[in-house]
Design a protein around this motif. Structure first.
Motif, PDB file in Angstrom:
ATOM      1  N   GLU A  15       0.837  -1.199   0.000  1.00  0.00           N
ATOM      2  CA  GLU A  15       0.000   0.000   0.000  1.00  0.00           C
ATOM      3  C   GLU A  15       0.873   1.250   0.000  1.00  0.00           C
ATOM      4  O   GLU A  15       0.617   2.202  -0.745  1.00  0.00           O
ATOM      5  N   PHE A  19       1.169   4.130  -2.780  1.00  0.00           N
ATOM      6  CA  PHE A  19       1.047   5.537  -2.408  1.00  0.00           C
ATOM      7  C   PHE A  19       2.207   6.343  -2.979  1.00  0.00           C
ATOM      8  O   PHE A  19       2.011   7.433  -3.524  1.00  0.00           O
ATOM      9  N   SER A  63      -5.687   7.580  -5.623  1.00  0.00           N
ATOM     10  CA  SER A  63      -5.561   7.106  -4.243  1.00  0.00           C
ATOM     11  C   SER A  63      -6.690   6.160  -3.871  1.00  0.00           C
ATOM     12  O   SER A  63      -6.472   5.134  -3.216  1.00  0.00           O
ATOM     13  N   ASN A  64      -7.891   6.497  -4.284  1.00  0.00           N
ATOM     14  CA  ASN A  64      -9.030   5.625  -3.991  1.00  0.00           C
ATOM     15  C   ASN A  64      -8.949   4.319  -4.763  1.00  0.00           C
ATOM     16  O   ASN A  64      -9.037   3.240  -4.185  1.00  0.00           O
ATOM     17  N   THR A  67      -4.366   3.033  -4.854  1.00  0.00           N
ATOM     18  CA  THR A  67      -3.558   2.945  -3.641  1.00  0.00           C
ATOM     19  C   THR A  67      -4.270   2.211  -2.510  1.00  0.00           C
ATOM     20  O   THR A  67      -3.752   1.238  -1.967  1.00  0.00           O
ATOM     21  N   PHE A  68      -5.431   2.686  -2.130  1.00  0.00           N
ATOM     22  CA  PHE A  68      -6.111   2.162  -0.952  1.00  0.00           C
ATOM     23  C   PHE A  68      -7.279   1.241  -1.283  1.00  0.00           C
ATOM     24  O   PHE A  68      -7.922   0.718  -0.379  1.00  0.00           O
ATOM     25  N   THR A  70     -10.313   1.730  -2.391  1.00  0.00           N
ATOM     26  CA  THR A  70     -11.590   2.168  -1.854  1.00  0.00           C
ATOM     27  C   THR A  70     -12.394   2.807  -2.984  1.00  0.00           C
ATOM     28  O   THR A  70     -11.855   3.115  -4.040  1.00  0.00           O
ATOM     29  N   ARG A 125      -4.262   8.303   4.258  1.00  0.00           N
ATOM     30  CA  ARG A 125      -4.639   6.945   4.670  1.00  0.00           C
ATOM     31  C   ARG A 125      -5.752   7.016   5.719  1.00  0.00           C
ATOM     32  O   ARG A 125      -6.729   6.277   5.643  1.00  0.00           O
ATOM     33  N   LYS A 129      -9.406   5.446   4.753  1.00  0.00           N
ATOM     34  CA  LYS A 129      -9.601   4.105   5.292  1.00  0.00           C
ATOM     35  C   LYS A 129     -10.259   4.060   6.654  1.00  0.00           C
ATOM     36  O   LYS A 129     -10.567   2.964   7.137  1.00  0.00           O
TER      37      LYS A 129
END
Length: 131
Positions: A15, A19, A63-64, A67-68, A70, A125, A129
């Protein structure tokens, strides 16, 4: 302090590497826009803000989704925005500080990025998250 402790204990290396990849791309976008505008005679604060906005849009979706892992939504968008506003204000203050102490306008963003990237990981983060 608890946020930093939780970050270290629960650090997901993959992760964090994702990032960093997204951050490098977003930073590159930010710098290209900043450099192009300030070299065209636009005020450094306006140039930096424009670069930040363009990179912010890219960064939110990357990022959504990458990376994470989501889903982008309004709640995450608002949290991400707050994290980035804090990050942006910190970056802008550092940019002006580095220019004030004599670093060239062209190079001043580089130490800003070195300081702000680790901080931004923690903020983003948490924003994307948290339950």
């Amino acid at each position: 302090m608890k946020l930093i402790h939780n970050f270290i204990v629960k650090l997901d290396i993959k992760e964090f590497l994702r990032f960093v990849m997204v951050g490098v791309l977003a930073t590159g976008i930010n710098y290209i826009v900043y450099y192009t505008l300030q070299r065209s005679g636009v005020n450094i604060n306006i140039s930096y803000t424009a670069g930040f906005v363009v990179s912010f849009i890219f960064n939110y979706f990357a990022s959504n989704l990458f990376t994470f892992k989501t889903k982008p939504n309004l709640k995450r968008g608002l949290s991400f925005g707050v994290a980035h506003v804090i990050n942006f204000l910190t970056q802008l203050a550092l940019l002006n500080l580095f220019v004030l102490i004599g670093l060239s306008k062209t190079l001043a963003p580089l130490p800003v990025y070195m300081i702000s990237v680790p901080l931004n990981f923690l903020f983003v983060r948490y924003a994307l998250k948290r339950k």
